[in-house]
Design a protein around this motif. Structure first.
Motif, mmCIF file in Angstrom:
data_model
loop_
_atom_site.group_PDB
_atom_site.id
_atom_site.type_symbol
_atom_site.label_atom_id
_atom_site.label_comp_id
_atom_site.label_asym_id
_atom_site.label_seq_id
_atom_site.Cartn_x
_atom_site.Cartn_y
_atom_site.Cartn_z
ATOM 1 N N LEU A 48 25.446 24.884 39.933
ATOM 2 C CA LEU A 48 26.647 25.246 39.169
ATOM 3 C C LEU A 48 26.468 24.838 37.708
ATOM 4 O O LEU A 48 26.763 23.715 37.323
ATOM 5 C CB LEU A 48 27.895 24.584 39.768
ATOM 6 N N ASN A 49 25.969 25.763 36.911
ATOM 7 C CA ASN A 49 25.707 25.496 35.503
ATOM 8 C C ASN A 49 26.964 25.702 34.666
ATOM 9 O O ASN A 49 27.790 26.569 34.967
ATOM 10 C CB ASN A 49 24.599 26.427 34.987
ATOM 11 N N GLU A 50 27.069 24.910 33.608
ATOM 12 C CA GLU A 50 28.202 25.065 32.683
ATOM 13 C C GLU A 50 28.191 26.450 32.060
ATOM 14 O O GLU A 50 27.134 27.049 31.854
ATOM 15 C CB GLU A 50 28.119 24.011 31.567
ATOM 16 N N GLY A 51 29.386 26.950 31.771
ATOM 17 C CA GLY A 51 29.492 28.249 31.122
ATOM 18 C C GLY A 51 30.377 29.197 31.903
ATOM 19 O O GLY A 51 31.027 28.806 32.872
ATOM 20 N N ASN A 52 30.408 30.457 31.483
ATOM 21 C CA ASN A 52 31.214 31.490 32.128
ATOM 22 C C ASN A 52 30.347 32.290 33.091
ATOM 23 O O ASN A 52 29.227 32.665 32.763
ATOM 24 C CB ASN A 52 31.831 32.425 31.077
ATOM 25 N N HIS A 53 30.883 32.537 34.275
ATOM 26 C CA HIS A 53 30.145 33.233 35.322
ATOM 27 C C HIS A 53 31.015 34.332 35.927
ATOM 28 O O HIS A 53 32.225 34.161 36.076
ATOM 29 C CB HIS A 53 29.718 32.257 36.423
ATOM 30 N N THR A 54 30.380 35.438 36.300
ATOM 31 C CA THR A 54 31.088 36.544 36.939
ATOM 32 C C THR A 54 30.732 36.575 38.414
ATOM 33 O O THR A 54 29.563 36.548 38.785
ATOM 34 C CB THR A 54 30.713 37.890 36.281
ATOM 35 N N PHE A 55 31.759 36.626 39.256
ATOM 36 C CA PHE A 55 31.589 36.663 40.705
ATOM 37 C C PHE A 55 32.194 37.944 41.266
ATOM 38 O O PHE A 55 33.216 38.420 40.781
ATOM 39 C CB PHE A 55 32.302 35.473 41.366
ATOM 40 N N GLN A 56 31.565 38.463 42.301
ATOM 41 C CA GLN A 56 32.148 39.572 43.049
ATOM 42 C C GLN A 56 33.124 38.994 44.068
ATOM 43 O O GLN A 56 32.799 38.007 44.748
ATOM 44 C CB GLN A 56 31.073 40.354 43.805
ATOM 45 N N LEU A 57 34.300 39.586 44.163
ATOM 46 C CA LEU A 57 35.253 39.216 45.204
ATOM 47 C C LEU A 57 34.898 40.039 46.437
ATOM 48 O O LEU A 57 34.908 41.267 46.398
ATOM 49 C CB LEU A 57 36.686 39.516 44.739
#
Length: 199
Positions: free
Chosen positions: A35-44
């Motif tokens: 879990l790296n710092e920053g913004n991440h996009t995940f698929q629901l």
């Protein structure tokens, strides 16, 4: 005799402490690595049960009249499977402050605020504290991801009333493709919410 009892208690405490440190270390290593710092996009992800074509056996009388179809329930159990498919996107921000990881939704999202305290090994979904943590290792590919995966799961202590939904947080990594998996089960205004997120 008293000295022996004291020595035994010290040995038990030392063994417990070493085991706790090992779990804590594995948990810390996993979270800090994956879990790296920053913004991440995940698929629901949404799940559906896939049922393979099952041949029905027909029960007939002595004249050949069909009485009713007979279904092999064992075959249904063996052939049915869960499959995940994407149904949308969620953006999450991850930030570390000392030993606390905060995961919060970006923009307007129903996803809850998540906090993981690496020092105390506890997690929070909004205000719900999840104090029980266990390591998970799925060793077969018979799941919705069709992949083995490892990770950790937090949940709250069980009460006497087993019908109450208990919040749960699972974070794992798929071995097949290296994707990160987050599952969140929580209560929002009295309603059960269940998200499965995949990078």
């Amino acid at each position: 005799m008293k000295n022996k009892l004291t020595l035994i208690l010290i040995c038990i405490w030392s063994i417990q402490n070493v085991f706790t440190q090992e779990v804590k270390t594995e948990l810390q290593k996993f979270i800090l690595t994956e879990l790296n710092e920053g913004n991440h996009t995940f698929q629901l992800m949404k799940n559906k049960v896939i049922q393979a074509g099952i041949e029905k056996q027909l029960l007939v009388d002595e004249n050949g009249k069909i009485l009713y179809p007979k279904v092999d329930l064992k075959a249904i159990e063996n052939e049915s499977a869960i499959e995940f498919s994407p149904s949308g996107w969620i953006k999450l921000s991850m930030k570390y402050t000392d030993s606390l990881l905060t995961i919060r939704p970006i923009e307007d999202s129903f996803c809850p605020l998540i906090k993981i305290d690496l020092k105390l090994k506890t997690a929070y979904i909004n205000d719900d504290k999840l104090s029980m943590v266990k390591e998970i290792s799925i060793k077969n590919k018979k799941n919705g991801f069709k992949s083995e995966w490892d990770g950790f799961q937090w949940h709250s202590k069980l009460s006497n009333n087993s019908t109450i939904i208990k919040p749960r947080l699972t974070i794992g990594k798929l071995k097949e493709n290296g994707k990160l998996y987050i599952e969140i089960l929580w209560i929002e205004k009295g309603n059960k919410m269940h998200y499965r997120l995949l990078t």
